[in-house]
Design an enzyme around this catalytic site. Structure first.
Site, mmCIF file in Angstrom:
data_model
loop_
_atom_site.group_PDB
_atom_site.id
_atom_site.type_symbol
_atom_site.label_atom_id
_atom_site.label_comp_id
_atom_site.label_asym_id
_atom_site.label_seq_id
_atom_site.Cartn_x
_atom_site.Cartn_y
_atom_site.Cartn_z
ATOM 1 N N SER A 105 -12.236 41.411 -28.477
ATOM 2 C CA SER A 105 -11.877 42.820 -28.632
ATOM 3 C C SER A 105 -13.047 43.786 -28.528
ATOM 4 O O SER A 105 -12.840 45.002 -28.525
ATOM 5 C CB SER A 105 -11.139 43.043 -29.957
ATOM 6 O OG SER A 105 -9.797 42.615 -29.841
ATOM 7 N N GLU A 126 -5.078 41.573 -23.506
ATOM 8 C CA GLU A 126 -4.823 40.867 -24.768
ATOM 9 C C GLU A 126 -3.652 39.906 -24.609
ATOM 10 O O GLU A 126 -3.690 38.782 -25.111
ATOM 11 C CB GLU A 126 -4.547 41.874 -25.890
ATOM 12 C CG GLU A 126 -5.754 42.666 -26.338
ATOM 13 C CD GLU A 126 -6.733 41.846 -27.156
ATOM 14 O OE1 GLU A 126 -6.427 40.685 -27.482
ATOM 15 O OE2 GLU A 126 -7.818 42.381 -27.472
#
Length: 297
Positions: free
Chosen positions: A67, A167
Site C-alpha cells: 500500500s 489491490e
C-alpha cells in the site's frame, strides 16, 4: 595571526566532512545492529531534506511495495487534477457491487450498500490516510489503471518504483503482490521531490501532505518511538501473512519534522519476514528513532 586563522579554517573545511562521515558511519552501524535479528530483508533510505545528507542500508534492493503504492498513485491523481483532467470536487458513484468484502475499506464499512457519490478529494483521503483498498482501486479505475501511474513515474525519471497490480489483483493471487516493488532510495527521492513541490502544484502538495499527516495506519512503525507531537507525514504498506508465517511487506515511508525544524525523508521496508508483527513494526520504529536522533541534532 591571519595566517593562523586561515590554517585553522582550512583544517576545519577538511575535517567537517570527515566528522560527518564518521557520524553517519555510527548511524549506519546502529541500523545494521537493529536489523541484524530480522528474519527477512530490511531496506532503509534516509535524506536530510535541508542538509541533503543521505544514508542507505540495502536501499537499492527491490522490495515489495504494497500500500505504499498509494503515495505514487495519489501523486498521479493530483497531477491529473493540476492538469485539469480531474477535479478534487468531482464525484464518483459507488454501487453495492463496488463495496467488495474481504478487503480493508473504511469506506465500505461506512457505506456497505453503496449507492453513494464520493468526491476525488475524499477518496484520496480514504486511500492515503486510512489505506482504503476500495478507494484505491476506484481511483486507479478512474485514471485507466496502474499503467498510468507507472508511466507517470517514468516521466518523472523514477525508475525504481513499479506499480503494475491493483489491490484486487494482489488479493486474487499471492504472487501478484511481488509485481509491485520499490527501491527504498527511489522512494526517498520521490518524497524529496514531492516535498520541494517539484511534482504537483502548491495546493496539491499541501493537500497530500495534510492527508499524509492524518495517516492512522501503522502507529507503531515510524511514529512508534517518537514523541506524539512530532509531525510525521507518511504512508504505510502491509501485506497479508501466509500459512507459514511469511509477510512479504511491512513498510512505512514519509517525512518527519525534526525538533530542530528541519525535515527527514525516510523509507523503511521489511520484506519477506517470518517475524511477528510486533517485531517488524518495532524494527521500523527503532530505525526511525535512531535517524531522528542523528538528523535532529
Amino acid at each position: 595571526m591571519k595566517k593562523f586563522i586561515y590554517s585553522v579554517t582550512l583544517i576545519l573545511i577538511f575535517l567537517i566532512p570527515v566528522y560527518v562521515k564518521a557520524q553517519q558511519g555510527d548511524l549506519r552501524q546502529q541500523i545494521k545492529e537493529i536489523t541484524k535479528p530480522i528474519k527477512g530483508i530490511v531496506g532503509v533510505s534516509l535524506m536530510g531534506l535541508e542538509s541533503r545528507d543521505t544514508l542507505s542500508v540495502n536501499g537499492g534492493a527491490r522490495l515489495v511495495l504494497h500500500s505504499v503504492m498509494k503515495f505514487p498513485i495519489a501523486l498521479t491523481v493530483l497531477h491529473l487534477v493540476d492538469s485539469g483532467v480531474l477535479k478534487l470536487d468531482q464525484k464518483i458513484h459507488f454501487k453495492k457491487r463496488d463495496m467488495v468484502k474481504n478487503t480493508h475499506s473504511p469506506l465500505r464499512d461506512k457505506f456497505p450498500d453503496g449507492d453513494v457519490d464520493v468526491t476525488i478529494a475524499d477518496l484520496l483521503g480514504y486511500m492515503v490516510s486510512q489505506s482504503d483498498n476500495i478507494a484505491c482501486d476506484m481511483l486507479l479505475k478512474k485514471i485507466d489503471g496502474p499503467k498510468t501511474v507507472q508511466d507517470y513515474m517514468l516521466r518523472l525519471c523514477i525508475r525504481g518504483i513499479a506499480v503494475r497490480a491493483t489491490e484486487a489483483d494482489m488479493a486474487s493471487s499471492w504472487e501478484l503482490q511481488y509485481t509491485n516493488w520499490c527501491k527504498p532510495v527511489e522512494m526517498t527521492i520521490l518524497l524529496d521531490r514531492f516535498y520541494k513541490g517539484d511534482i504537483t502544484s502548491k495546493s496539491s502538495t499541501e493537500f497530500l501532505y495534510k492527508i499524509m499527516l492524518e495517516t492512522s495506519t501503522g502507529p507503531k512503525r515510524l511514529k512508534g518511538l517518537l514523541p506524539a507531537t512530532m509531525p510525521v507525514a507518511h504512508k504505510t504498506g502491509t501485506s497479508p501473512t501466509n500459512d507459514v508465517g511469511l509477510s512479504p511487506a511491512t513498510n512505512d515511508v514519509g517525512i518527519i519534522t525534526l525538533p530542530n525544524g528541519k525535515h527527514l525523508a525516510i523509507s523503511v521496508f521489511v520484506c519477506n519476514s517470518t517475524d511477528d508483527e510486533a517485531t517488524r513494526d518495532g524494527t521500523i520504529a527503532k530505525i526511525a528513532k535512531a535517524a531522528v536522533d542523528f538528523y535532529g541534532k
